[in-house]
Structures are given as C-alpha cells and as structure tokens.
Design an enzyme around this catalytic site. Structure first.
Site, PDB file in Angstrom:
ATOM      1  N   ASP A  91      91.989 -39.056  66.014  1.00  0.00           N
ATOM      2  CA  ASP A  91      92.313 -37.898  65.171  1.00  0.00           C
ATOM      3  C   ASP A  91      91.164 -37.502  64.261  1.00  0.00           C
ATOM      4  O   ASP A  91      90.277 -38.302  63.961  1.00  0.00           O
ATOM      5  CB  ASP A  91      93.533 -38.227  64.300  1.00  0.00           C
ATOM      6  CG  ASP A  91      93.333 -39.513  63.507  1.00  0.00           C
ATOM      7  OD1 ASP A  91      92.865 -40.509  64.092  1.00  0.00           O
ATOM      8  OD2 ASP A  91      93.625 -39.530  62.295  1.00  0.00           O
ATOM      9  N   GLU A  92      91.242 -36.271  63.824  1.00  0.00           N
ATOM     10  CA  GLU A  92      90.437 -35.753  62.722  1.00  0.00           C
ATOM     11  C   GLU A  92      88.943 -36.059  62.821  1.00  0.00           C
ATOM     12  O   GLU A  92      88.304 -36.348  61.825  1.00  0.00           O
ATOM     13  CB  GLU A  92      90.967 -36.308  61.380  1.00  0.00           C
ATOM     14  CG  GLU A  92      92.339 -35.815  61.041  1.00  0.00           C
ATOM     15  CD  GLU A  92      92.807 -36.267  59.673  1.00  0.00           C
ATOM     16  OE1 GLU A  92      93.475 -35.471  58.999  1.00  0.00           O
ATOM     17  OE2 GLU A  92      92.524 -37.419  59.273  1.00  0.00           O
ATOM     18  N   ASN A  93      88.418 -35.966  64.014  1.00  0.00           N
ATOM     19  CA  ASN A  93      86.973 -36.102  64.127  1.00  0.00           C
ATOM     20  C   ASN A  93      86.379 -34.711  64.103  1.00  0.00           C
ATOM     21  O   ASN A  93      86.514 -33.957  65.054  1.00  0.00           O
ATOM     22  CB  ASN A  93      86.612 -36.819  65.425  1.00  0.00           C
ATOM     23  CG  ASN A  93      85.124 -36.754  65.692  1.00  0.00           C
ATOM     24  OD1 ASN A  93      84.324 -36.646  64.757  1.00  0.00           O
ATOM     25  ND2 ASN A  93      84.750 -36.803  66.956  1.00  0.00           N
TER      26      ASN A  93
END
Ligand code: TNX
Length: 685
Positions: free
Chosen positions: A319-321
């Site tokens: 997530d959230e890269n």
C-alpha cells in the site's frame, strides 16, 4: 429479565425470521442464522457434566475453558476439571459431538447446532471449530432469575455467511505484548472471528525475530519484538481457537524499518542511514526493485518468516507507495525504460511478481492491499480492498473491480476501527456489492477484516479501540444480510461488551485506569460524566499532520478514555428519538440527563483545577453545560422561544461542536432536535 424477552419466551415454539422483528430473540452476537425458542429452562447446577464425543485436543481444552467461563459467570462449581479427549458418557447432561478435526483453512466447515431442553444440552458440529462456536453462543445465552442461572430451551442452527472474518492488528506502530494479543484472540473467538492478520512490519518497526537477519530487530525496532518462540506460541494459541494467523510484511513501501537495518536496499542513493519513523503518515523510503540483491534477501527472509506461519496466505502489504524515490532516481528510471515499465505502478508490479514467485516456492498464496492489483499479478492473489471516499475512490470500488477481474477479495473499507466511527457505521457497511449478481463473482467475496492501525494506541488502550465495536463487524460478517437493526445491535453490543470483559479483555478496565489517573485518584464521577458524552475526533483528525503525537507518547489523555460510541449520548439519542415519536414519558429522563450535564461543569472544574492535564477539556465541559441549558429551555413551557432565544440557542449549539481534548460532544444533534433547531443549526454551520 426484560419485558420484551419475557413475551418471547412465553410464546411457544415460534419460529422467528430475523427480518420480521426488531428485537432479536436471543442476545447473541453475532446473531445465529436460525433460532427456535421453546418455553422452558435448562437449570444450571453443579451437576452439569460434559461428554465430548470425538473431541480432539483443541476441543477438549475448549470444553474446559467453557466450563471455567460458565463457572465464572454463575459461581457454580462444576466438578469436571480437565476434560480429556475421551470424556464420554451418555448419561451426562451436556452432550457435545464433533465429526472431525477442522483444518485451519479458508472455507472450513464452522457450522454447529445446539438443542437445549429442560433435561439436556446437545451440541453437534462437523468440526471442533463449529463446536467451539457453539460454546461461545452458549456462554452468551446464560440468563438468571430468582432461582438461579439457566439456559432458555431452544434450538439453534448456525453457520457463517462469509468464510473470512478477520481482525488486523498493527504491532509495528506500537508494539503489543503477547498477552495483549492473546486476550484479543479470545475476544475474536468469542464473536466467532477466524483470521488474525498480524501487521508485523512498517516504517516504525520490524517486530519479529529473524535468526538470519538479526539486524532487523536490532536496528529496525526499539527492542520490542516477538521472539520466534513467542510467535509460535501465538500461532498455537490462535489455532486452538480456530483462528488462522496471517502475517503481513509490508513491501516495498512502509519499509523504513527494513531500510534502517539494510540501507543498501533503499531507492535513494544519497541516504546511507535510515531512521525508523516515530510519527504517523506516508513516507518516501522504498525498497529498490531494480536491485538484484534484494530478491535473494527477500527469499531468505520470507522463507524464514513463511515457516513460522502455517497459514496458506502471506500478506505483502504493497500500500501507499508513492514512488517518490523511484521517480527521483535516474538509474531506476533507466531500468524502467529498458524493461518497458511505463510507470511506478508497473515497477511495483514487476517487484510483486518476483515476490509472488518467492511466496509460491514457500507454498504461500499472496495477499496485498488493493494497490497490488495489476495485470501482471495472477488471480490466485487475494486483493485487500481498503480505500474509499477519502482516497478518491467510492467505497467498495476496488472490491468490485477485483472480483470482475477474477481475484478473490477481502473488504476492509468501512471496517477501519481506527477511524473512530460509531459502531453503526461499520455495522451497516455492505460487504456484498449490489451490482454483483453472478454466483461465481459473489463467491470471490471472501469476507472482511476490521483494521486496528496502532499509531494512537498502546497496550492500555488497544482493547477499547477494538472492542466492543468489532463485535458489530463480526456480526456483519457472520450473520444474515438482513440482520441490520441498529438499535437492536446497540442493545446487544452493550451486553456482549460486558461478556468480553469476562473472557479477559480490558476494554473497560483500561479506561477506568486512565480516568483515575486523570482525576488525580480523587472523585472520578465528574470526569466520567463528560467522557460519557464525548467521542474522540474521527477520521484521523485527532492527530493533525500525523505529528501531534508520536509513537512514544503515553496516550493516557482525555481522548484515550473516550470511545467512539459515547454511552450516555447513545442512551440520550434513543430517549429523544422515542420522545419525539410520542413517548412523552421519556421527558423526565431526558431532563435528568440535561440537569446532570448542566451541573456537572462546576464539579468538573474543581477536578480540573487540581489536575492541569485536564485543562484541555475545561471549555468542553462549559459548552456541555451551556448546550444542556438549551435542551432544558426547549422542554420548559415557561421559557418563551422567541427569535432572540433561538438565535442565542443556535450560537450555543454551534459552539458546542468545537472540539476539546481532541474530542467532540455527541449530544448536540439531539439537543438541536429537542429545540426544533436542526435546520437552523445546519444552516449556521
Ligand atoms: C493507511 S490502510 C495505511 C496504514 C495506516 C493507516 C492509518 C493501509 C493499507 N495503509 O499504514 O496505519 O492509513 O494511518
């Protein structure tokens, strides 16, 4: 016994279809699929003995725990001590039988039936998991009258709606010791949840011993982590309760703790030393997928980790890269060109494909947050749907997309308990999207998971952030879709909350300790009166910018003693609702609450004077008193509600919205309703 229930017990053998009634026939959470009440009682006495037919060790141990819990609940002393696997006797009043040992696999048979007559209790289940669920149901069925404790006679047929009913616990942001995890596993078992998703690494910490790479805990933690022996203990404890443990190691983003130990795997060559984060937020450090040395490292590390967790699934985060370090790195950009990877998503997919191969070698199926959904990822991977309105996505959007692309999927959007929504908001979350009509698509919706992200929780507060709201989520995932009466849910949630304390959770005690501390070990009642109508700020607004608190703050402040469903506010809401629907008799109780809030301020200010830590709620307390006066005036026929009164009242209501101690009052809408000022209030806001 409540009157409503008495009526139901008096009715002979009536079958209740859940959609047809408001109050459920039994106070069990999750509500069973089918209950048929009879007009009788099985009286509990110390003669109760369990015969467990076909029991394996797990069920034998669970049978002992069942007896001890029943013991604690009733004060009766049941003579059976340890229950052995071959404890069978046809003459014993409680007959339990299981068909075979359950396998800790997705989709295992968890069904059970219970038949209670005045003479006998019979439990039948295909597996030990089902039988254990029956015990959880039975413990919630105990009632009492003047003569003692009893089970109402009935039959129950029950089985889960979804096979994946999880709770994710983040131990990276705040480490949670083994006993905290264990008591939460007991809580999960009590509400029939079957997956503990263990978020073991993130920017703030790597929390599990690696014998191959001890640097991970030496440099990637603050010294708080689980040894491998402790992990095995946790996994075994969960297994004994029919709960799978799925680990998560978040890569390639959310991996600063790994980089603190191995900076050479980072994507920004100018950084030679990475520091673990202590704040909340999204951070740039990212593993470098173009570094060929990364994969042998991950192969060894994930191989070692995979062996510790027997579960078939292995969560890689994903997530959230935002890929800032990838974009800024000329070598990585050149690599992407060479491999025809057109953006950072494709680079992440390139990385995920390699990780997937590593997992496959270890016999694991990959799971990841929805960002892993890229054409290169095989449909054996489970997509974990989490984004929604706040992330420019409609709720459940990725769930539908995943299913239509053929991926199995698990829903967490709408089940983020760290957002501090009310239980009802999670409860009414739709797991099965309406647009799915084909059975093979529906079958890919495996279930859901509540997520306990731990930026703002500690071992003292985590139970009260998880419970009792997670019981409402457990019901959403277990019970029929039509079971969705919010008021009845809240009624049963209060009951199950108390029972969860009996099974060892500290969601009640933990808060009591904080309130005593904040009140300087003096009179706690004035503070409770405010806490009981105040809820922590929602949607991460308690912690602006992720930096108001950090991971070594103590989290024993006012907001940590407050819960998402402030109990007096909830009671008040239903009093007002019924009052406005014509139940005039509620007036006195409503006024009693308003008088309490009005007069509480003076008492609380005395406590605040001696305990400066509470100064942050001084205004909140005053605003509660002021808004209570609006309610009292509204109900007082002698007070003229002319234009200037209304104007002042709206001002008071607007002011009462303001936060104090990172909390907000949960009674403002109801008082506005009493005063008939809802519209004026919302216009003024
Ligand atoms: C987003 S949800 C995250 C977590 C944080 C959470 C709250 C998800 C897949 N990632 O890393 O803990 O927000 O700050």
């Amino acid at each position: 016994m409540r009157f409503g229930k008495l009526l139901m017990v008096m009715a002979m053998s009536i079958f209740y279809s859940w959609s047809a009634i408001a109050q459920s026939a039994v106070d069990v959470m999750p509500l069973p699929q089918e209950v048929k009440l009879n007009n009788g009682k099985y009286r509990l006495t110390s003669d109760l003995k369990l015969s467990v037919n076909g029991a394996n060790e797990h069920l034998a141990a669970a049978s002992g725990r069942f007896l001890r819990a029943l013991d604690a609940r009733t004060g009766l002393w049941f003579p059976q001590h340890f229950i052995e696997t071959n404890t069978t006797d046809a003459a014993f009043p409680m007959q339990v039988s299981m068909g075979r040992a359950g396998k800790l696999e997705l989709g295992e048979d968890e069904s059970y039936s219970i038949t209670i007559t005045p003479e006998q209790i019979q439990v039948k289940a295909a597996t030990d998991f089902g039988a254990m669920h029956a015990y959880a149901t039975l413990l919630q069925l105990v009632e009492s009258d003047g003569e003692g404790y009893y089970f109402p006679t009935m039959t129950i047929e029950d089985a889960p709606r979804f096979p994946w009913r999880g709770l994710m616990i983040d131990v990276a942001r705040h480490f949670l010791p083994v006993d905290v995890i264990k008591r939460n596993l007991d809580g999960m078992a009590f509400v029939k949840m079957n997956v503990m998703h263990f978020h073991l690494s993130d920017n703030q910490g790597w929390r599990i011993e690696s014998k191959k790479f001890p640097e991970l805990t030496e440099k990637g933690s603050d010294g708080e982590f689980y040894t491998q022996a402790e992990i095995k203990d946790i996994v075994a404890y969960a297994a004994a309760r029919g709960i799978r443990v799925m680990p998560e190691f978040d890569v390639p983003g959310h991996a600063t703790a790994i980089l603190a130990a191995f900076p050479e795997f980072g994507s920004d060559p100018s950084i030679t030393e990475y520091q673990r984060e202590v704040n909340a937020g999204i951070f740039d450090p990212t593993l470098d997928p173009t570094n060929e040395d990364l994969y042998p490292f991950l192969e060894e590390l994930f191989g070692e980790m995979a062996a510790l967790f027997p579960d078939a699934y292995f969560h890689i985060g994903g997530d959230e890269n935002e890929g800032h370090h990838w974009t800024a790195n000329a070598d990585i950009q050149a690599f992407m060109k060479e491999h025809e990877l057109k953006d950072n998503h494709e680079l992440q997919a390139y990385f995920n494909v390699k990780v997937q191969a590593i997992l496959e070698k270890n016999g694991k199926k990959m799971m990841g947050w929805e960002e892993i959904m890229e054409p290169a990822i095989p449909t054996t991977a489970v997509i974990h749907s989490w984004r929604g309105e706040n992330e420019q996505m409609a709720p459940g959007e990725s769930l539908v997309e995943a299913v239509q692309k053929g991926y199995p999927t698990v829903l967490s959007n709408g089940f983020y308990i760290d957002l501090l929504w009310k239980a009802e908001d999670h409860y009414l979350n739709r797991v099965m999207p309406l647009q799915l009509t084909k059975q093979e698509e529906k079958d890919l919706i495996l279930g859901g998971e509540a997520t306990m992200w731990s930026e703002l929780v500690t071992p003292v507060t985590v139970d009260s952030r998880i419970w009792p709201r997670t019981a409402a989520i457990a019901e959403r995932l277990w019970s029929a879709t039509e079971v969705r009466d919010v008021r009845d849910m809240y009624r049963r949630l209060e009951i199950v909350s108390n029972q969860l304390e009996i099974v060892g959770l500290q969601h009640v005690k933990g808060r009591e300790g904080i309130v005593r501390l904040l009140s300087g070990y003096g009179d706690t009642q004035p503070l409770w009166n405010l806490i009981n109508v105040a809820a922590p700020l929602k949607n991460y607004t308690r912690n602006p910018g992720g930096t108001m608190y950090n991971s070594y703050f103590s989290f024993q402040k006012f907001a940590d003693a407050c819960v998402a469903d402030a109990p007096d506010a909830l009671a008040f809401r239903y009093l007002v609702e019924d009052y406005q629907a014509g139940k005039q008799g509620n007036a006195a109780e409503i006024q009693k609450y308003l008088e309490l809030w009005k007069s509480n301020d003076a008492a609380l200010q005395l406590v605040i004077e001696k305990n400066p830590v509470l100064k942050e709620v001084s205004d909140l307390s005053q605003r509660l008193a002021a808004v209570a006066q609006v309610g009292l005036d509204a109900m007082d026929k002698n007070v003229k509600k002319n234009g200037s009164w209304k104007k002042a009242a709206v001002q008071t209501l607007v002011a009462a919205r303001e936060q104090g101690g990172r909390c907000e009052l949960q009674v403002v809408d109801q008082i506005a309703a009493l005063a008939g000022l809802e519209k004026k209030l919302s216009a003024a806001e």
